[in-house]
Design a protein around this motif. Sequence first.
Motif, PDB file in Angstrom:
ATOM      1  N   LEU A   1      -2.668  -7.824  -6.878  1.00 41.34           N
ATOM      2  CA  LEU A   1      -3.675  -8.641  -7.699  1.00 41.34           C
ATOM      3  C   LEU A   1      -3.627  -9.826  -6.859  1.00 41.34           C
ATOM      4  O   LEU A   1      -4.726 -10.762  -6.676  1.00 41.34           O
ATOM      5  CB  LEU A   1      -3.438  -8.531  -8.815  1.00 41.34           C
TER       6      LEU A   1
ATOM      7  N   GLU B   1       5.078  -2.787 -18.755  1.00 37.42           N
ATOM      8  CA  GLU B   1       4.595  -2.387 -17.115  1.00 37.42           C
ATOM      9  C   GLU B   1       4.794  -3.625 -16.238  1.00 37.42           C
ATOM     10  O   GLU B   1       5.245  -3.650 -15.369  1.00 37.42           O
ATOM     11  CB  GLU B   1       3.083  -2.107 -17.216  1.00 37.42           C
ATOM     12  N   MET B   2       4.641  -4.886 -17.107  1.00 37.85           N
ATOM     13  CA  MET B   2       4.806  -6.058 -16.385  1.00 37.85           C
ATOM     14  C   MET B   2       6.139  -6.232 -15.686  1.00 37.85           C
ATOM     15  O   MET B   2       6.453  -6.734 -14.678  1.00 37.85           O
ATOM     16  CB  MET B   2       4.449  -7.414 -17.232  1.00 37.85           C
TER      17      MET B   2
ATOM     18  N   HIS C   1       7.402 -12.718 -14.238  1.00 35.13           N
ATOM     19  CA  HIS C   1       7.749 -11.424 -14.307  1.00 35.13           C
ATOM     20  C   HIS C   1       8.328 -11.118 -12.565  1.00 35.13           C
ATOM     21  O   HIS C   1       9.580 -10.278 -12.746  1.00 35.13           O
ATOM     22  CB  HIS C   1       6.522 -10.267 -14.299  1.00 35.13           C
TER      23      HIS C   1
ATOM     24  N   VAL D   1       2.312   4.477  -4.606  1.00 38.22           N
ATOM     25  CA  VAL D   1       1.247   5.395  -4.876  1.00 38.22           C
ATOM     26  C   VAL D   1       1.123   5.333  -6.423  1.00 38.22           C
ATOM     27  O   VAL D   1       0.668   6.140  -7.230  1.00 38.22           O
ATOM     28  CB  VAL D   1       1.455   6.871  -4.547  1.00 38.22           C
ATOM     29  N   HIS D   2       1.870   4.317  -7.132  1.00 37.19           N
ATOM     30  CA  HIS D   2       1.848   4.033  -8.420  1.00 37.19           C
ATOM     31  C   HIS D   2       2.123   5.407  -9.153  1.00 37.19           C
ATOM     32  O   HIS D   2       1.385   5.798 -10.395  1.00 37.19           O
ATOM     33  CB  HIS D   2       0.712   3.325  -9.110  1.00 37.19           C
TER      34      HIS D   2
ATOM     35  N   ARG E   1       6.686  -0.747 -10.579  1.00 37.78           N
ATOM     36  CA  ARG E   1       5.340  -0.483 -10.560  1.00 37.78           C
ATOM     37  C   ARG E   1       4.494  -1.558 -10.678  1.00 37.78           C
ATOM     38  O   ARG E   1       3.492  -1.798 -10.007  1.00 37.78           O
ATOM     39  CB  ARG E   1       5.056   0.890 -11.211  1.00 37.78           C
ATOM     40  N   GLY E   2       4.487  -1.942 -11.854  1.00 36.29           N
ATOM     41  CA  GLY E   2       3.712  -3.029 -12.530  1.00 36.29           C
ATOM     42  C   GLY E   2       3.822  -4.229 -11.702  1.00 36.29           C
ATOM     43  O   GLY E   2       2.956  -5.271 -11.415  1.00 36.29           O
TER      44      GLY E   2
ATOM     45  N   TYR F   1       1.811  -3.977  -8.552  1.00 38.44           N
ATOM     46  CA  TYR F   1       0.313  -3.990  -9.048  1.00 38.44           C
ATOM     47  C   TYR F   1       0.047  -5.700  -9.053  1.00 38.44           C
ATOM     48  O   TYR F   1      -0.852  -5.953  -8.744  1.00 38.44           O
ATOM     49  CB  TYR F   1       0.053  -3.257 -10.264  1.00 38.44           C
ATOM     50  N   GLN F   2       1.042  -6.349  -9.535  1.00 36.52           N
ATOM     51  CA  GLN F   2       0.688  -7.970  -9.656  1.00 36.52           C
ATOM     52  C   GLN F   2       0.618  -8.408  -8.424  1.00 36.52           C
ATOM     53  O   GLN F   2      -0.264  -9.189  -8.087  1.00 36.52           O
ATOM     54  CB  GLN F   2       1.853  -8.392 -10.832  1.00 36.52           C
TER      55      GLN F   2
ATOM     56  N   ARG G   1       0.855  -1.234  -0.066  1.00 42.14           N
ATOM     57  CA  ARG G   1      -0.138  -0.008  -0.055  1.00 42.14           C
ATOM     58  C   ARG G   1       0.908   1.375  -0.142  1.00 42.14           C
ATOM     59  O   ARG G   1       0.421   2.472  -0.344  1.00 42.14           O
ATOM     60  CB  ARG G   1      -0.917  -0.125   0.863  1.00 42.14           C
TER      61      ARG G   1
ATOM     62  N   SER H   1       8.218  -3.834 -14.774  1.00 42.60           N
ATOM     63  CA  SER H   1       8.557  -2.580 -14.158  1.00 42.60           C
ATOM     64  C   SER H   1       8.266  -2.723 -12.612  1.00 42.60           C
ATOM     65  O   SER H   1       7.502  -3.694 -12.172  1.00 42.60           O
ATOM     66  CB  SER H   1       7.603  -1.429 -14.530  1.00 42.60           C
TER      67      SER H   1
ATOM     68  N   LYS I   1      -7.129 -11.921  -7.065  1.00 44.59           N
ATOM     69  CA  LYS I   1      -7.538 -11.695  -8.388  1.00 44.59           C
ATOM     70  C   LYS I   1      -6.613 -12.432  -9.528  1.00 44.59           C
ATOM     71  O   LYS I   1      -7.168 -12.596 -10.531  1.00 44.59           O
ATOM     72  CB  LYS I   1      -7.746 -10.302  -8.678  1.00 44.59           C
ATOM     73  N   ILE I   2      -5.327 -12.734  -8.703  1.00 44.96           N
ATOM     74  CA  ILE I   2      -4.399 -13.603  -9.888  1.00 44.96           C
ATOM     75  C   ILE I   2      -3.930 -14.673  -8.542  1.00 44.96           C
ATOM     76  O   ILE I   2      -3.730 -14.286  -7.593  1.00 44.96           O
ATOM     77  CB  ILE I   2      -3.231 -13.007  -9.980  1.00 44.96           C
TER      78      ILE I   2
ATOM     79  N   PHE J   1       2.941 -14.713 -13.631  1.00 42.57           N
ATOM     80  CA  PHE J   1       3.464 -13.919 -12.282  1.00 42.57           C
ATOM     81  C   PHE J   1       4.696 -14.627 -11.883  1.00 42.57           C
ATOM     82  O   PHE J   1       5.610 -13.635 -11.635  1.00 42.57           O
ATOM     83  CB  PHE J   1       2.223 -14.521 -11.010  1.00 42.57           C
TER      84      PHE J   1
END
Lengths: 502, 475
Positions: free
Chosen positions: A115, A102-103, A131, A84-85, A107-108, A111-112, A81, A105, A120-121, A128
């Motif tokens: 998820l 992005e995958m 990356h 802050v992307h 940030r990406g 984000y994964q 958390r 990076s 969600k993943i 996953f």
Amino acid sequence: MKLNRVVAWAALVIGAIALVADYVYDGLLRRSLRRLLAAVRGGEEAGGVQRGPDGQPVSGITEVPESGETPVAFPDAELIRSCVHCGLCLPFCPTYNVLGVEMDSPRGRIYQMKLVAEGKISPDNPHFYKHIYQCLDCRACETACPSGVQYGRLVEAARSIIPPRSNVEQAARRAILAGALNSDPILSVIGVGSRLYQRSGLQKLVRSTGILRPIPRLNRMESMLPHLEGSLILEPLPPVVRAQGERRARVAFLSGCIAAQFFPQTNRSTIAVLAANGCDVLTPPAQGCCGALQNHSGDRETAKNFARHNIDVFERTGADYYVSNAAGCGSMLKEYGELLADDPLYAERAEAFSEKARDITELLAELGLRPPTHEVSARATYQDACHLRHGQKIKNPPRELLAAIPGLELVEMARSEWCCGSAGIYNVTQPELSESILDMKMENVIATGADTILAANPGCLIQLQHGLRDRGVHMRAAHPVDLLAEAYGADGHLDSNGGDGG
Amino acid sequence: MQPSRFVQELIDIVGERNVLWDDYDLRLYEYDGSVDRALPQAVVLPESAEQVAEIVKLCNRASVPYTARGGGTGLSGGSIPVAGGVLITLVKMNRVLEVDLENLRAVVEPGLVNLQLSEAVAGNGLYYVPDPSSQKACTIGGNVGENSGGPHTLLYGVTTNHVLGVEVVMPDGELVEFGGKALDLPGYDLTGAFVGSEGTLGIATKITVRLVPLPEDVRTLLAVFNTVDDASATVSEVIGKGIIPAAIEMLDQMALQAVEASVHAGYPEDAAAVLLIEVDGLRDGLDEQAQAIRDIAEAHNARSLRIAKDAKERELLWSGRKGAFGAIGRISPEYYVVDGVVPRTKLPEVLEAIAEVGRQYDLRIANVFHAGDGNLHPLVLFDGAIPGELERTKEAGAEIMRICIRAGGVLSGEHGIGMEKAELMGELFSDHDMEVMLKLKAALDPEGLANPGKIFPTPGRCVEIPRRPLAGIGW
């Protein structure tokens, strides 16, 4: 008795070779075993269809479940958390620079993880895995991040929840990372074997015939092997070397695992330079591997065990500082406190241990370097090891030390803070990406016109030497303390009473 | 899974490695630096202007909307594919094509990172002026789309003042050039219309920018105040006296605390506000200017003043300001940046009104902004995990924008209108004003496929946002 030991040794070595072979052949052993089992059972697995945990064949494309899946307990999920992307990390990520998506990076990747943490993943999603393991864990993004995201901890947490692709892979990984690296006899066998291989002319033969080319991973490991110096069987480091002149500190030296075999002269340089700067240097023979490689690949439990052992051993020395000359190891030592924070017996001791941990360049700068006397004529450029610059935030001390060497000209390369692509075992597990990243690095190194490239980490030195060799560039690759040792006139001979005796 | 016919056609244009169409990968392009989210149906990473043109033509044939994206650092949702469709990501077009030292011009591709242009020409004693706080990561193409600013645009102007020409793939897929290296081309100033059009009038594929000699010297001051009013009054008086510093930045207490936790720039955490003021130019006269500013700040009860001794200290002071948004991540899981402009003289009352909004909506609001040109950036802190808090935050943001409009200001200083402020455009512009803009949009993009859902409120009166079912093309 003697025979028993020989048999046990032979069994161990053969076992290790089998596991390594399986690893480099990408599961040859596993496949053969599976086929054998299938033939015995008359089963259906002989086709080699990969199956997911639900028994369904795994295709290249995974459906992303929208909801309904139970969120996975993601270690340190609250750290996600803090991102802050904003995207300020992207240009500083070597893999993003090569791949542009992005995958791959920071940030990406976070984000994964988000998820995954939200369910969600699934953590065994092959994308996953791909990356998260394509990340170098170089932590350049941490330096770039204004929000203070602890990316290194996050990616290690992500790796810890990805299930191993097979039990055999896990066993092979453990055998190498948790077993071999923490066993002096095995390390010696590797060291002697590699020296024999180089000195017998076998290496020349292998390289000239290209016989390993059909086995890419093994060929890759072979090509990375640095030129090994020192006697065939290494003399152990003296457990105690006394300070020269007035004593300023007592330090205990973590001499490293595989690096001690491959770069014995750097360890001797380190001890000589410390002694020349008024340090009593203790090298406890009972010390073990620091646990960094295990922790980076998500095996936190093994890392914790190694940490506990080293805490026990180093505490007994009563030293003021615990010194490492390998950026990756030093970074790990400084994280023991955090690693064992939940261990009631060790939390406090681990915290105290980490407070005493120093990189060799950091400690010398802290104590104030005694002026070196011998001229070292070289035009050198300095590569920031990621775990020094980004992991330990040490930028200036090594540069200041080098500037103090008479005759040495220091030329900054562009983007010295970029990873060279070595990254622990990354150059073996991700050969193509590692090479692309090395390409960018070599371009900047060569542009400086330097005759010496310096890096304060053995992994970087192996990678840089390999890059130079591949490109036919003649440049010396060394650790900054190797040059410092020369500047103190140390000849590599260490005795217990007064540094290098000279 | 086989690619659909449409995806296959994209692959034919840019090659397999430059098209993303797997659900997993698309999720990674549903966000940018803003709070909005929307999934594209394909992401393409073209490597040349010709490829961009082919992609746009394909989208036209298939009636699929498309949105351009650079570094993905935008704060108004400009690169969020709100109507789905193709996301054209320009990061692989990132070269400096030409540096014309005699004429102080550079020609660059849109995916070039802003700061990398300045780094590329620094050896020649030049730089590219607009310096958004995200300059380490944002792209020049994105800057053109949003007409970005930055702290140092007070004296030298924003992006539109530094872009002399653009090569554009128009919404019909034709490649055209607006402007050029010369300063005053006859005909309509289409470059001017294009800069800040947020990807709704086409996609820039080549940008000609002005380079400026690095100032001979610089003085950076940090002035600390016990009240926001004193800081604001200082800003007004400095400029009122005819001193135009290169930058005047203000940080309020909440921002100071976040920044100090992040970079330890030496900002006092108990002050109500600090001003970061920079004057640059010829060395002669700089000290006098700095002294004049000092005197004014002291007259307005500055409790302390500090001038950076060297480049290192200057960089440290700026690192606090440049990293301020991200630093908010240390005191809040998420933040919402509002971007508005008010007349400088109205700063004290507007800041008070913003504080009132915070109290009313029960949200913390930090302020970090370009005080010199009255460009406010209230940062509304929130936690998206708390149900309803994002909505409350957006409402508070809209309320702040209305305060700016009432104070005689405008909706955006530099972040663009994007998705976030489209609905408020009607409160700033008259129906007739809007109609002219919409006519321009309709004339250049009659199909309405270029970044739909941005700038103008939906549904537009002249342009229907296409939300066509995409099943027909086999997604």
